[in-house]
Design an enzyme around this catalytic site. Sequence first.
Site, mmCIF file in Angstrom:
data_model
loop_
_atom_site.group_PDB
_atom_site.id
_atom_site.type_symbol
_atom_site.label_atom_id
_atom_site.label_comp_id
_atom_site.label_asym_id
_atom_site.label_seq_id
_atom_site.Cartn_x
_atom_site.Cartn_y
_atom_site.Cartn_z
ATOM 1 N N ASN A 177 0.831 -0.986 0.135
ATOM 2 C CA ASN A 177 -0.112 0.069 -0.018
ATOM 3 C C ASN A 177 0.745 1.333 -0.054
ATOM 4 O O ASN A 177 0.523 2.131 -0.488
ATOM 5 C CB ASN A 177 -0.898 -0.064 1.121
ATOM 6 N N TYR A 235 -6.761 2.043 2.845
ATOM 7 C CA TYR A 235 -6.375 1.372 1.461
ATOM 8 C C TYR A 235 -7.751 0.564 1.069
ATOM 9 O O TYR A 235 -8.172 -0.210 1.873
ATOM 10 C CB TYR A 235 -5.184 0.348 1.539
ATOM 11 N N THR A 269 -16.172 37.370 -31.992
ATOM 12 C CA THR A 269 -16.702 36.851 -30.792
ATOM 13 C C THR A 269 -17.937 36.012 -31.356
ATOM 14 O O THR A 269 -18.430 36.485 -32.449
ATOM 15 C CB THR A 269 -17.332 38.013 -29.816
ATOM 16 N N HIS A 270 -18.478 35.191 -30.768
ATOM 17 C CA HIS A 270 -19.507 34.304 -31.638
ATOM 18 C C HIS A 270 -19.259 33.702 -33.018
ATOM 19 O O HIS A 270 -20.055 33.363 -33.609
ATOM 20 C CB HIS A 270 -20.968 34.997 -31.596
ATOM 21 N N SER A 322 -4.334 12.566 -47.830
ATOM 22 C CA SER A 322 -5.442 11.618 -47.761
ATOM 23 C C SER A 322 -5.294 10.393 -48.575
ATOM 24 O O SER A 322 -4.410 10.472 -49.399
ATOM 25 C CB SER A 322 -6.841 12.311 -48.692
ATOM 26 N N ASN A 355 -4.222 17.673 -44.848
ATOM 27 C CA ASN A 355 -5.199 17.787 -43.606
ATOM 28 C C ASN A 355 -4.424 18.023 -42.419
ATOM 29 O O ASN A 355 -3.504 17.494 -41.907
ATOM 30 C CB ASN A 355 -5.860 16.398 -43.410
#
Length: 438
Positions: free
Chosen positions: A112, A318, A156-157, A279, A287
């Site tokens: 332990n 334990y 933003t967003h 690919s 990629n």
Amino acid sequence: MSDLLWQKKGVEIDPRIMRFLAGSDVVLDRELFLHDIVASRAHVEGLARIGLVSDAESANLSRELDALAADFKSGAFVLDERFEDGHSAIEARLTERLGDAGRKVHTGRSRNDQVLVASRLWLKAQLEALIDACRASARVCLDRAHADALPMPGYTHLQRAVVSSTAMWFAGFAESFIDDTRRAQDTLALIDANPLGTAAGYGVNLPLDRDYTTQRLGFARLQISPIYAQLSRGKFELAALEALAGAVLDLRRLAWDLSLFTTAEYGFVSLPAAYTTGSSIMPNKRNPDVVELMRASYAAVAAARCEVEQLLSLPSGYQRDLQFSKGSIVHGFGIGLSALELLPGLLASLKWNADAMRGAIESSMYATDVAIEQAAAGVPFRDAYRAAAETAADAGQGRTPEASLAARVSPGGAADLRLAELEARWTGLNKAALGRDA
Ligand code: ARG
């Protein structure tokens, strides 16, 4: 499997139960094995200091432990299902080589505290690697914040919002990774306590020299209470995974930016060829797989963290449940760190496409500048805002991105990035690191 350390005469071990108990534990113990050996050396030296093994036995045990470490590294010794776990393998090998001295090695310790100390040393090494990766990423971000001040759109967003710059983008991630480094350093300081010598979790009737093993193993302090030592298993794993998760969460957002910025639609960034793949069917493709796997790494870290947290529904003392935390930390740190360690090289070789970024700054993105200029001249902001909204489409007339950035004097803004302050914080991280290594 070799003889079990705890086997009772006349009790048959059902192999299916044994497989369930051991699981992949012995394989995971390969990660901890060298740390377990180092801790075993310290334990043996500690036993010698209180006269429980002779100096000659201690020297022989240390020599055999070193030989085992060398054989493990070279592949001459393989930790596999012959053993219940790494702890048993160490004792079996010492007993095979040294007889009685080997049979003495477990005096005053339990698996332990043995697994606690080995996993603690392992976690410390992972946090040191995390600190290095975050610090190196912050370094590259700072260098590039000094060097590249190209205008780019700020979103933003995911909608075009205001003029921003590559320097602002890099300065933002620099500060993030500086804080991630600090958090990893704080977490390292938290877990830097020696659990060895707490045995099964209640101490033993021996005056173990725990201060010696603390210093010998390079721990900052003794973890005093044997009960706390057991309580900290899982708790410290969770803290380490949380520090890792903070950094990998920043990496995920950075990777998201890059995967957007490298599309033809944005075209702001090109990745070095080494970080892209082709690919199998589309000859035209390059990629950004590396960036995508960096982003996905958070899932592994979050899962590991969640798993440890779920395991911790336990009473004190334990509990075998905690064995599963090894798989979580090995998986989480394995994936999280390998992603973070690739980041500095990637950041250093990103190429911005200045024309594409400038082309994406449209006239309305100066409307906030217009409103705030009016407000600064005394018009109440809400009135200035309404007026600027009416003419937003033409807000950019007579304006340039450079002028907008040069006027962004709010602290941290493009005209006052405070890179010197960030540099000082970064240097402060290095000082902490030097203290750690000394
Ligand atoms: N493999 C175990 C673990 O990771 C080692 C400790 C075993 N202790 C015990 N009392 N069964 O927790």
